[in-house]
Motif scaffolding. Sequence first.
Motif, mmCIF file in Angstrom:
data_model
loop_
_atom_site.group_PDB
_atom_site.id
_atom_site.type_symbol
_atom_site.label_atom_id
_atom_site.label_comp_id
_atom_site.label_asym_id
_atom_site.label_seq_id
_atom_site.Cartn_x
_atom_site.Cartn_y
_atom_site.Cartn_z
ATOM 1 N N PRO A 135 38.748 -29.826 -63.503
ATOM 2 C CA PRO A 135 39.269 -28.896 -62.815
ATOM 3 C C PRO A 135 39.576 -27.804 -63.860
ATOM 4 N N PHE A 136 39.357 -26.660 -63.067
ATOM 5 C CA PHE A 136 39.374 -25.381 -63.827
ATOM 6 C C PHE A 136 40.317 -24.455 -63.172
ATOM 7 N N PRO A 137 41.463 -24.133 -63.938
ATOM 8 C CA PRO A 137 42.102 -24.117 -65.071
ATOM 9 C C PRO A 137 42.430 -25.544 -65.352
ATOM 10 N N GLN A 138 42.505 -26.349 -66.229
ATOM 11 C CA GLN A 138 43.099 -27.353 -66.392
ATOM 12 C C GLN A 138 44.625 -27.496 -66.073
ATOM 13 N N ASN A 139 44.892 -28.681 -65.460
ATOM 14 C CA ASN A 139 46.303 -28.908 -65.500
ATOM 15 C C ASN A 139 46.973 -28.070 -64.085
ATOM 16 N N LEU A 140 46.184 -27.834 -63.362
ATOM 17 C CA LEU A 140 46.349 -26.914 -62.170
ATOM 18 C C LEU A 140 46.686 -27.974 -60.969
ATOM 19 N N ARG A 141 47.917 -27.949 -60.562
ATOM 20 C CA ARG A 141 48.368 -28.902 -59.671
ATOM 21 C C ARG A 141 47.691 -28.907 -58.230
ATOM 22 N N SER A 142 47.749 -27.795 -57.816
ATOM 23 C CA SER A 142 47.206 -27.664 -56.340
ATOM 24 C C SER A 142 45.791 -27.013 -56.454
ATOM 25 N N ASN A 143 44.651 -27.575 -56.651
ATOM 26 C CA ASN A 143 43.476 -27.019 -56.778
ATOM 27 C C ASN A 143 42.891 -27.448 -55.506
ATOM 28 N N GLN A 144 41.848 -26.392 -54.812
ATOM 29 C CA GLN A 144 41.505 -26.671 -53.541
ATOM 30 C C GLN A 144 40.028 -26.906 -53.808
ATOM 31 N N ALA A 145 39.594 -26.895 -54.951
ATOM 32 C CA ALA A 145 37.963 -26.983 -55.123
ATOM 33 C C ALA A 145 37.402 -28.221 -54.494
ATOM 34 N N ARG A 146 36.142 -28.294 -54.256
ATOM 35 C CA ARG A 146 35.455 -29.575 -53.878
ATOM 36 C C ARG A 146 35.288 -30.474 -55.063
ATOM 37 N N THR A 147 34.789 -29.879 -56.008
ATOM 38 C CA THR A 147 34.456 -30.717 -57.239
ATOM 39 C C THR A 147 36.114 -31.180 -57.961
ATOM 40 N N GLU A 148 36.103 -32.538 -57.903
ATOM 41 C CA GLU A 148 37.410 -32.935 -58.310
ATOM 42 C C GLU A 148 37.397 -33.202 -59.831
ATOM 43 N N LEU A 149 36.299 -33.657 -60.515
ATOM 44 C CA LEU A 149 36.501 -34.100 -61.536
ATOM 45 C C LEU A 149 35.071 -33.774 -62.386
ATOM 46 N N VAL A 150 34.891 -33.527 -63.746
ATOM 47 C CA VAL A 150 33.764 -33.824 -64.796
ATOM 48 C C VAL A 150 34.213 -33.978 -65.727
ATOM 49 N N GLN A 151 33.659 -34.973 -66.367
ATOM 50 C CA GLN A 151 33.864 -35.753 -67.568
ATOM 51 C C GLN A 151 32.627 -35.843 -68.571
ATOM 52 N N LEU A 152 32.804 -35.305 -69.576
ATOM 53 C CA LEU A 152 31.631 -35.594 -70.715
ATOM 54 C C LEU A 152 32.312 -36.464 -71.702
ATOM 55 N N ASP A 153 31.408 -37.711 -71.843
ATOM 56 C CA ASP A 153 31.756 -38.671 -72.626
ATOM 57 C C ASP A 153 30.796 -38.732 -73.866
ATOM 58 N N THR A 154 31.634 -38.880 -75.094
ATOM 59 C CA THR A 154 30.654 -38.743 -76.298
ATOM 60 C C THR A 154 29.754 -39.752 -76.159
ATOM 61 N N ILE A 158 21.776 -36.001 -53.650
ATOM 62 C CA ILE A 158 21.224 -34.772 -54.208
ATOM 63 C C ILE A 158 21.474 -33.463 -53.643
ATOM 64 N N GLN A 159 21.358 -33.556 -52.268
ATOM 65 C CA GLN A 159 21.492 -32.327 -51.493
ATOM 66 C C GLN A 159 23.028 -31.670 -51.800
ATOM 67 N N ALA A 160 23.861 -32.747 -51.620
ATOM 68 C CA ALA A 160 25.199 -32.591 -51.576
ATOM 69 C C ALA A 160 25.624 -31.884 -52.857
ATOM 70 N N ALA A 161 25.220 -32.376 -54.149
ATOM 71 C CA ALA A 161 25.379 -31.883 -55.454
ATOM 72 C C ALA A 161 24.792 -30.359 -55.532
ATOM 73 N N LEU A 162 23.503 -30.291 -55.057
ATOM 74 C CA LEU A 162 23.011 -28.930 -55.136
ATOM 75 C C LEU A 162 23.767 -27.953 -54.438
ATOM 76 N N LYS A 163 24.286 -28.496 -53.117
ATOM 77 C CA LYS A 163 25.048 -27.418 -52.501
ATOM 78 C C LYS A 163 26.347 -27.207 -52.965
ATOM 79 N N TYR A 164 27.265 -28.277 -53.248
ATOM 80 C CA TYR A 164 28.478 -28.074 -53.358
ATOM 81 C C TYR A 164 29.150 -28.347 -54.924
#
Length: 186
Positions: A54-73, A177-183
């Motif tokens: 989420p962006f900005p981080q720690n925003l509690r009421s986020n209406q974005a469709r993208t819930e989470l992105v994690q980059l793993d080392t 794939i189509q959902a990712a490209l669109k949203y």
Amino acid sequence: MSQTVRARAFASALGTTVLATSALVIGAAVSSAAAAEREQVRMVINLIAGVKMPFPQNLRSNQARTELVQLDTNGATVACLRLDDKIRWCFEHIAPVGARAEMLRIRNEPVTGLLVGNLYHYVDDFDLDGSVDIGSTTRLDGLPHAPMGVVAQFFHRGTTRGDQFRADYQKLYDEGIQAALKYLGE
């Protein structure tokens, strides 16, 4: 008579040239259609790696469709997308490490969590060619206070296990794939 023979030979050669040119044009069209699918897979991988949520981080009421992105080392990147109150799509790009192939895994899971009767699906594309290599569906059975996962369907392209499910898992992959490209990123 030799002019007639030459004219027929020229017409025959011209017909062969037209036929060969037509075959090349058709072949190029077919190969570009396959390349477009492969390109869509690469676009999804780039979106997974590039989106910050989420962006900005720690925003509690986020209406974005993208819930989470994690980059793993360790070479994996995960992005989850929620389109409605029922389904969550998660996309995992797993980088090649050692003998492990680079792959894209797409998961489709209910938002409601671990409830009896829910179905959890995932598909893997090992060579990023747009074709599903592995697909699995897990159904939760048992009692509500103690759900138990049971693999209801399984597909593996390399061994043709569960080949009757191939079209279902390919459809799931294409929808993901189509959902990712669109949203993804919204």
